[in-house]
Design a protein around this motif. Structure first.
Motif, PDB file in Angstrom:
ATOM      1  N   ILE A   1    -100.583  29.778 -35.934  1.00  0.00           N
ATOM      2  CA  ILE A   1     -99.791  28.221 -35.598  1.00  0.00           C
ATOM      3  C   ILE A   1    -101.188  27.341 -35.740  1.00  0.00           C
ATOM      4  N   ALA A   2    -100.836  26.045 -36.486  1.00  0.00           N
ATOM      5  CA  ALA A   2    -101.720  25.311 -36.549  1.00  0.00           C
ATOM      6  C   ALA A   2    -101.054  23.909 -36.310  1.00  0.00           C
ATOM      7  N   VAL A   3    -101.795  22.813 -36.219  1.00  0.00           N
ATOM      8  CA  VAL A   3    -101.275  21.499 -35.633  1.00  0.00           C
ATOM      9  C   VAL A   3    -102.129  20.457 -36.025  1.00  0.00           C
ATOM     10  N   THR A   4    -101.496  19.029 -36.306  1.00  0.00           N
ATOM     11  CA  THR A   4    -102.435  18.362 -36.755  1.00  0.00           C
ATOM     12  C   THR A   4    -102.714  17.187 -35.430  1.00  0.00           C
ATOM     13  N   ASP A   5    -103.503  16.628 -35.733  1.00  0.00           N
ATOM     14  CA  ASP A   5    -103.978  15.480 -34.685  1.00  0.00           C
ATOM     15  C   ASP A   5    -102.679  14.257 -34.460  1.00  0.00           C
ATOM     16  N   GLU A   6    -102.809  13.384 -33.707  1.00  0.00           N
ATOM     17  CA  GLU A   6    -101.706  12.511 -33.542  1.00  0.00           C
ATOM     18  C   GLU A   6    -101.554  11.664 -34.766  1.00  0.00           C
ATOM     19  N   LEU A   7    -102.449  11.309 -35.399  1.00  0.00           N
ATOM     20  CA  LEU A   7    -102.374  10.571 -36.599  1.00  0.00           C
ATOM     21  C   LEU A   7    -101.933  11.249 -37.869  1.00  0.00           C
ATOM     22  N   GLN A   8    -101.896  12.426 -37.773  1.00  0.00           N
ATOM     23  CA  GLN A   8    -101.614  13.489 -38.985  1.00  0.00           C
ATOM     24  C   GLN A   8    -102.576  13.504 -40.130  1.00  0.00           C
TER      25      GLN A   8
ATOM     26  N   ARG B   1     -97.369  14.748 -33.952  1.00  0.00           N
ATOM     27  CA  ARG B   1     -98.114  15.672 -34.501  1.00  0.00           C
ATOM     28  C   ARG B   1     -96.995  16.490 -35.472  1.00  0.00           C
ATOM     29  N   ILE B   2     -97.770  17.167 -36.455  1.00  0.00           N
ATOM     30  CA  ILE B   2     -97.215  18.202 -37.506  1.00  0.00           C
ATOM     31  C   ILE B   2     -97.386  19.537 -36.937  1.00  0.00           C
ATOM     32  N   LEU B   3     -96.662  20.463 -36.941  1.00  0.00           N
ATOM     33  CA  LEU B   3     -97.077  21.986 -36.516  1.00  0.00           C
ATOM     34  C   LEU B   3     -96.660  22.561 -37.570  1.00  0.00           C
ATOM     35  N   ALA B   4     -97.463  23.851 -38.102  1.00  0.00           N
ATOM     36  CA  ALA B   4     -97.473  24.852 -38.877  1.00  0.00           C
ATOM     37  C   ALA B   4     -97.197  26.130 -38.506  1.00  0.00           C
TER      38      ALA B   4
ATOM     39  N   TYR C   1     -99.797  20.616 -46.987  1.00  0.00           N
ATOM     40  CA  TYR C   1     -98.790  19.762 -46.922  1.00  0.00           C
ATOM     41  C   TYR C   1     -99.273  18.366 -46.471  1.00  0.00           C
ATOM     42  N   LEU C   2    -100.067  18.050 -45.706  1.00  0.00           N
ATOM     43  CA  LEU C   2    -100.736  16.702 -45.531  1.00  0.00           C
ATOM     44  C   LEU C   2    -101.280  16.004 -46.912  1.00  0.00           C
ATOM     45  N   LEU C   3    -101.868  16.848 -47.783  1.00  0.00           N
ATOM     46  CA  LEU C   3    -102.610  16.325 -48.952  1.00  0.00           C
ATOM     47  C   LEU C   3    -101.212  15.865 -49.807  1.00  0.00           C
TER      48      LEU C   3
ATOM     49  N   LYS D   1     -96.272  15.789 -28.554  1.00  0.00           N
ATOM     50  CA  LYS D   1     -95.085  15.199 -29.112  1.00  0.00           C
ATOM     51  C   LYS D   1     -95.219  15.737 -30.577  1.00  0.00           C
ATOM     52  N   VAL D   2     -94.143  16.633 -31.223  1.00  0.00           N
ATOM     53  CA  VAL D   2     -94.424  16.976 -32.500  1.00  0.00           C
ATOM     54  C   VAL D   2     -93.097  16.531 -33.055  1.00  0.00           C
ATOM     55  N   GLY D   3     -93.276  16.108 -34.274  1.00  0.00           N
ATOM     56  CA  GLY D   3     -92.377  15.125 -35.119  1.00  0.00           C
ATOM     57  C   GLY D   3     -91.624  16.005 -36.162  1.00  0.00           C
TER      58      GLY D   3
END
Length: 139
Positions: A15-22, A2-5, A131-133, A48-50
């Motif tokens: 706080i926000a977070v992505t799914d496992e596939l980001q 995941r990516i966490l913001a 950020y994902l975009l 798991k946060v990358g």
């Protein structure tokens, strides 16, 4: 992974977070800022946060904003608590305004739009989605 913001503020931290596939950014929580490191420690133990994004406040002219020293102090504590975690700083100039506008567009009542904790969480989600975009060259 995941990516966490993090949208860190003096009182509250969104706080926000992505799914496992980001692929999708979702609001996770809003915590009192003094509890942010403890909250993250618990979350990192379970998920798991990358990488972690932290908003970098800037004025319209690009210069640091008045809240920069507060956020820099948090970043120093974060790096000390999680030295192995990849930390990325991202421009957060318009996230609060965008969060408020998205609440209006979403049909939230005035009372709900005054919920600053919700604004902080939505701001972190916008920060992460943007950020994902950019990361996926979709912007």
């Amino acid at each position: 992974m995941r990516i966490l913001a993090i949208d860190y503020g003096l009182k509250r931290t969104g706080i926000a977070v992505t799914d496992e596939l980001q692929m999708i950014a979702s609001g996770l929580s809003t915590v009192e800022s003094p509890r942010a490191i403890a909250f993250l420690r618990d979350y990192f133990a379970k998920e798991k946060v990358g990488e972690v994004l932290v908003g970098e406040p800037r004025q319209m002219n690009g210069l640091p904003s008045e809240s920069t020293p507060i956020i820099e102090a948090f970043v120093a504590k974060f790096r000390e608590a999680f030295p192995e975690m990849k930390l990325v700083r991202v421009d957060e100039r318009f996230t609060s305004k965008m969060a408020f506008n998205s609440m209006i567009a979403g049909g939230l009542k005035k009372k709900q739009r005054q919920n600053k904790a919700l604004i902080d969480e939505i701001s972190a989600t916008i920060l992460l989605q943007d950020y994902l975009l950019q990361k996926n060259n979709l912007k």
